[in-house]
Structure formats: structure tokens, C-alpha cells
Write a protein that holds these residues in place. Sequence first.
Motif, PDB file in Angstrom:
ATOM      1  N   TYR A  88       0.830  -1.201   0.000  1.00 19.45           N
ATOM      2  CA  TYR A  88       0.000   0.000   0.000  1.00 19.45           C
ATOM      3  C   TYR A  88       0.868   1.255   0.000  1.00 19.45           C
ATOM      4  O   TYR A  88       0.616   2.205  -0.749  1.00 19.45           O
ATOM      5  N   LEU A  89       1.904   1.251   0.816  1.00 16.72           N
ATOM      6  CA  LEU A  89       2.813   2.395   0.885  1.00 16.72           C
ATOM      7  C   LEU A  89       3.534   2.602  -0.442  1.00 16.72           C
ATOM      8  O   LEU A  89       3.702   3.740  -0.906  1.00 16.72           O
ATOM      9  N   ASN A  90       3.950   1.515  -1.070  1.00 16.97           N
ATOM     10  CA  ASN A  90       4.636   1.612  -2.373  1.00 16.97           C
ATOM     11  C   ASN A  90       3.706   2.173  -3.440  1.00 16.97           C
ATOM     12  O   ASN A  90       4.132   2.924  -4.323  1.00 16.97           O
ATOM     13  N   PHE A  91       2.427   1.805  -3.365  1.00 14.14           N
ATOM     14  CA  PHE A  91       1.453   2.319  -4.330  1.00 14.14           C
ATOM     15  C   PHE A  91       1.289   3.827  -4.173  1.00 14.14           C
ATOM     16  O   PHE A  91       1.214   4.569  -5.165  1.00 14.14           O
ATOM     17  N   ILE A  92       1.255   4.281  -2.938  1.00 10.90           N
ATOM     18  CA  ILE A  92       1.163   5.727  -2.688  1.00 10.90           C
ATOM     19  C   ILE A  92       2.378   6.450  -3.266  1.00 10.90           C
ATOM     20  O   ILE A  92       2.253   7.486  -3.927  1.00 10.90           O
ATOM     21  N   LYS A  93       3.552   5.897  -3.030  1.00 12.57           N
ATOM     22  CA  LYS A  93       4.784   6.516  -3.534  1.00 12.57           C
ATOM     23  C   LYS A  93       4.776   6.605  -5.053  1.00 12.57           C
ATOM     24  O   LYS A  93       5.132   7.641  -5.634  1.00 12.57           O
ATOM     25  N   LYS A  94       4.346   5.535  -5.736  1.00  7.70           N
ATOM     26  CA  LYS A  94       4.300   5.536  -7.197  1.00  7.70           C
ATOM     27  C   LYS A  94       3.281   6.557  -7.696  1.00  7.70           C
ATOM     28  O   LYS A  94       3.529   7.272  -8.676  1.00  7.70           O
ATOM     29  N   THR A 101      -2.222  15.198  -9.401  1.00  5.67           N
ATOM     30  CA  THR A 101      -3.469  15.273  -8.656  1.00  5.67           C
ATOM     31  C   THR A 101      -3.255  14.867  -7.202  1.00  5.67           C
ATOM     32  O   THR A 101      -2.556  13.887  -6.929  1.00  5.67           O
ATOM     33  N   PRO A 102      -3.833  15.595  -6.242  1.00  4.46           N
ATOM     34  CA  PRO A 102      -3.709  15.210  -4.835  1.00  4.46           C
ATOM     35  C   PRO A 102      -4.172  13.775  -4.579  1.00  4.46           C
ATOM     36  O   PRO A 102      -5.218  13.356  -5.077  1.00  4.46           O
ATOM     37  N   ILE A 103      -3.379  13.051  -3.813  1.00  6.67           N
ATOM     38  CA  ILE A 103      -3.666  11.651  -3.491  1.00  6.67           C
ATOM     39  C   ILE A 103      -4.032  11.546  -2.014  1.00  6.67           C
ATOM     40  O   ILE A 103      -3.259  11.939  -1.131  1.00  6.67           O
ATOM     41  N   ILE A 104      -5.214  11.002  -1.757  1.00  3.99           N
ATOM     42  CA  ILE A 104      -5.707  10.830  -0.390  1.00  3.99           C
ATOM     43  C   ILE A 104      -5.721   9.342  -0.067  1.00  3.99           C
ATOM     44  O   ILE A 104      -6.363   8.553  -0.766  1.00  3.99           O
ATOM     45  N   ALA A 105      -4.998   8.948   0.962  1.00  6.98           N
ATOM     46  CA  ALA A 105      -4.986   7.548   1.386  1.00  6.98           C
ATOM     47  C   ALA A 105      -6.256   7.254   2.175  1.00  6.98           C
ATOM     48  O   ALA A 105      -6.934   8.168   2.654  1.00  6.98           O
ATOM     49  N   SER A 106      -6.577   5.968   2.313  1.00  3.22           N
ATOM     50  CA  SER A 106      -7.806   5.594   3.006  1.00  3.22           C
ATOM     51  C   SER A 106      -7.603   4.311   3.793  1.00  3.22           C
ATOM     52  O   SER A 106      -7.020   3.346   3.293  1.00  3.22           O
ATOM     53  N   ILE A 107      -8.093   4.314   5.033  1.00  3.43           N
ATOM     54  CA  ILE A 107      -8.011   3.130   5.887  1.00  3.43           C
ATOM     55  C   ILE A 107      -9.390   2.827   6.449  1.00  3.43           C
ATOM     56  O   ILE A 107     -10.092   3.717   6.917  1.00  3.43           O
ATOM     57  N   ASN A 108      -9.763   1.560   6.394  1.00  2.00           N
ATOM     58  CA  ASN A 108     -11.031   1.110   6.940  1.00  2.00           C
ATOM     59  C   ASN A 108     -10.751   0.032   7.969  1.00  2.00           C
ATOM     60  O   ASN A 108     -10.438  -1.099   7.621  1.00  2.00           O
ATOM     61  N   CYS A 109     -10.812   0.391   9.239  1.00  2.00           N
ATOM     62  CA  CYS A 109     -10.562  -0.592  10.287  1.00  2.00           C
ATOM     63  C   CYS A 109     -11.190  -0.150  11.593  1.00  2.00           C
ATOM     64  O   CYS A 109     -11.667   0.978  11.719  1.00  2.00           O
ATOM     65  N   VAL A 110     -11.201  -1.059  12.559  1.00  2.00           N
ATOM     66  CA  VAL A 110     -11.876  -0.779  13.835  1.00  2.00           C
ATOM     67  C   VAL A 110     -10.918  -0.702  15.012  1.00  2.00           C
ATOM     68  O   VAL A 110     -11.232  -0.096  16.028  1.00  2.00           O
ATOM     69  N   SER A 111      -9.759  -1.322  14.920  1.00  2.00           N
ATOM     70  CA  SER A 111      -8.823  -1.319  16.056  1.00  2.00           C
ATOM     71  C   SER A 111      -7.663  -0.385  15.770  1.00  2.00           C
ATOM     72  O   SER A 111      -6.555  -0.801  15.483  1.00  2.00           O
ATOM     73  N   PHE A 112      -7.935   0.908  15.820  1.00  2.97           N
ATOM     74  CA  PHE A 112      -6.951   1.893  15.374  1.00  2.97           C
ATOM     75  C   PHE A 112      -5.713   1.986  16.248  1.00  2.97           C
ATOM     76  O   PHE A 112      -4.692   2.499  15.818  1.00  2.97           O
ATOM     77  N   ALA A 127       1.475  10.791   0.901  1.00  5.04           N
ATOM     78  CA  ALA A 127       0.045  11.072   0.730  1.00  5.04           C
ATOM     79  C   ALA A 127      -0.257  12.517   1.126  1.00  5.04           C
ATOM     80  O   ALA A 127       0.303  13.037   2.091  1.00  5.04           O
ATOM     81  N   ASP A 128      -1.143  13.145   0.383  1.00  3.79           N
ATOM     82  CA  ASP A 128      -1.489  14.539   0.659  1.00  3.79           C
ATOM     83  C   ASP A 128      -2.456  14.662   1.828  1.00  3.79           C
ATOM     84  O   ASP A 128      -2.532  15.715   2.472  1.00  3.79           O
ATOM     85  N   ALA A 129      -3.209  13.604   2.103  1.00  2.00           N
ATOM     86  CA  ALA A 129      -4.165  13.586   3.203  1.00  2.00           C
ATOM     87  C   ALA A 129      -4.553  12.139   3.446  1.00  2.00           C
ATOM     88  O   ALA A 129      -4.171  11.242   2.685  1.00  2.00           O
ATOM     89  N   ILE A 130      -5.308  11.926   4.497  1.00  2.00           N
ATOM     90  CA  ILE A 130      -5.786  10.575   4.787  1.00  2.00           C
ATOM     91  C   ILE A 130      -7.253  10.633   5.172  1.00  2.00           C
ATOM     92  O   ILE A 130      -7.700  11.555   5.849  1.00  2.00           O
ATOM     93  N   GLU A 131      -8.003   9.650   4.684  1.00  2.00           N
ATOM     94  CA  GLU A 131      -9.422   9.528   4.996  1.00  2.00           C
ATOM     95  C   GLU A 131      -9.604   8.276   5.840  1.00  2.00           C
ATOM     96  O   GLU A 131      -9.270   7.171   5.413  1.00  2.00           O
ATOM     97  N   MET A 163       0.367  12.857  13.170  1.00  2.00           N
ATOM     98  CA  MET A 163       0.266  13.263  11.776  1.00  2.00           C
ATOM     99  C   MET A 163       0.235  14.760  11.590  1.00  2.00           C
ATOM    100  O   MET A 163      -0.318  15.500  12.410  1.00  2.00           O
ATOM    101  N   ASP A 164       0.824  15.202  10.476  1.00  2.00           N
ATOM    102  CA  ASP A 164       0.800  16.608  10.102  1.00  2.00           C
ATOM    103  C   ASP A 164      -0.112  16.851   8.906  1.00  2.00           C
ATOM    104  O   ASP A 164      -0.585  17.967   8.698  1.00  2.00           O
ATOM    105  N   ILE A 165      -0.330  15.803   8.084  1.00  2.00           N
ATOM    106  CA  ILE A 165      -1.176  15.975   6.908  1.00  2.00           C
ATOM    107  C   ILE A 165      -2.647  15.995   7.326  1.00  2.00           C
ATOM    108  O   ILE A 165      -3.004  15.520   8.394  1.00  2.00           O
ATOM    109  N   PRO A 166      -3.521  16.573   6.481  1.00  2.00           N
ATOM    110  CA  PRO A 166      -4.939  16.684   6.830  1.00  2.00           C
ATOM    111  C   PRO A 166      -5.606  15.321   7.019  1.00  2.00           C
ATOM    112  O   PRO A 166      -5.286  14.358   6.310  1.00  2.00           O
ATOM    113  N   VAL A 167      -6.540  15.270   7.958  1.00  2.00           N
ATOM    114  CA  VAL A 167      -7.282  14.038   8.253  1.00  2.00           C
ATOM    115  C   VAL A 167      -8.771  14.276   8.018  1.00  2.00           C
ATOM    116  O   VAL A 167      -9.347  15.243   8.513  1.00  2.00           O
TER     117      VAL A 167
END
Length: 328
Positions: A88-94, A101-112, A127-131, A163-167
Amino acid sequence: MDISTNYMGLSLRSPIIAGSCGLTNSLENLKALENAGVGAIVIKSIFEEEISYEVSKMSKTVSESSQYYQDAYDYIKNYTTENRLEKYLNFIKKAKNELKTPIIASINCVSFSDWISFIKKIQDAGADAIELNIFELPANVNLSYEDVERLFFDTVAAIRKTMDIPVAIKTGCYFTDMAKFMQRLSWTGIKSLVLFNRFFNPDIDIENLTYKPAKIYSDPSELSQTLRWTAILSKLIKCDLSASTGVKNGEDVVKLLLAGAQTVQVASCLYEKGLDYVKTMNSELIDWMESKNLQNINSFRGKMALIGSENPSAILRTQFMKHFSGIE
């Protein structure tokens, strides 16, 4: 005609965002979306449950009777998790290397609590931001609404320390006091709320007595829920709003911007009409603005929001009887 906007501090050339889905899981598609004029891209979520399922499947090859079972299970879990996360991290880097275009990462989980270190790596990957999608269907009778709300506030507090990037927080609409809760959540320092998470909907196969997926793609009828709450919340909260679910064309984009959305996320219509459909939606937005002699999005965003509305009952009305009888 200027359709650019600012979202979570990011400059977007269009308010239309490609939402997290299977289409945003390849560089080829990301490039096609960029060429079509999308404002930003939320890459496909990494799901905790997918990793857990993969770990469970691999663990079945290890005998539970073995004295080394626990060590083997821990190894499989760590290896599988790290392998998926590294991809996943490598995909973001590529994506960041090859797109503007701004790239926003996304995580779907319950045990943060277990994912904090990984989220920091997402930032380091560029990543420019994370959702964050941190909502579950409230079906556990042992959990109170306070427990559910605490999950959100504890998660945001932990994330903001690293984190410093927008959430952005993407959530559903099942809350006891949603307007108040969303407002409080917006005060935590997050940069956006995304309305709404679309749940997997089940159906029953009555011949085989099994569950099957109901309609996979969103339906135009689902837009009204998002539209109502966007209008209610847009001037109540202290962060941006990104509207999602039920968006099928440029007219729907206009509606949600009028209700007060900063951006509009699309997914189902891209599956149904192709990635290039973003061009059509942008054109429909521009055509409407030209017909109203509007030069930019800020000149009409929020014009139909609840606060300041001349007819708030049209937004707040919930009973058909009131509608048909004309009761305000």
C-alpha cells in the motif's frame, strides 16, 4: 469559468473527487482520472478485515495442536500485515511520483490503536491527506452510544499526535444525536467530514437460503439523505464537508455544492459510465454556472444550506403528511 476549490487545505482544480473503490487501485486508472479532470483521488481503502481474513486462511495450514502454533500464527500475522501494508505504501509513492493530482490515502478498520504507526508511514510515503473510515453498524447491544462516540474521539486524538497531513473522517448516519455529534467531531481538529459511508447491503437468496449482495452500486434515491445532512451541517461544523453516495451526474454535484459541500465524491457512476465521465460532470457543472452567470464555486456554495434558508422546513420535514398537506 473557475470550478477550482480548496479542500482540507489542498488546491483542487475540480470539486469532483474519485472516491475510494476498486477503480482507484491501479496507476493506469489514476492516470485516466487525472486526464479526465478529477480534483483529487482517494485510493482504495486498505481493510483491516481483509488482512484478518488472509491471516485466518493461512493459519489453517498450521496445526492447532502443535506446540509452535502460537509462534507460527504470530509470524503469519506479522508477515501478512507488513506485506499488505508495504504494498500500500509503495502504491502511494508511485502515485505521487507519476501524478500531479492530490492523493488521499484511506483506511477502513476498527482497532486503530494497532494502526497508528502505519498511519505515520502513510504520511511519510507522500500522501497529501488521509481519509479514515471508522464506522461500524451499531448492532452490538453491549455498546452504548457513548462507547461508539468515544471510539471516534479517542482515534482522532491519537492520530493528531502523530500526523501533520490533513485528516478526514468518513462516517455513516446512524447516530443518536447526529448534528451535535458531527459538530463536536469537527471541533477536534480534523479537516473534513465525509458524508456518508455506504454500507454493504445484504439480500437473501430464498432458493439456496444464503445471503447475497443487494444492489452494489448506489442509487439516485440515496442522494437525498446526503443532500439533507449536507445542508443541515455545512454551516454548523468547523471543517470541510465532502458529500458522497447517490451522485450520478453533474446536476447532483451542483445540488450538493448548493447545500454546502466543499467537494463531491463519486464512485458508482464511474463504474457505470467509465472514468472519462468526470469530464462530462465537470462540463455539466460549468454549463449550469454559465447559465446562472456564476464565475466561481464560492459564489453559490451553501446557498441552499439550512442556516440562512428562507424555507428551513423543506430540509427538516420528515413526514409525508406534512408535505402533502402543505403544513410548515
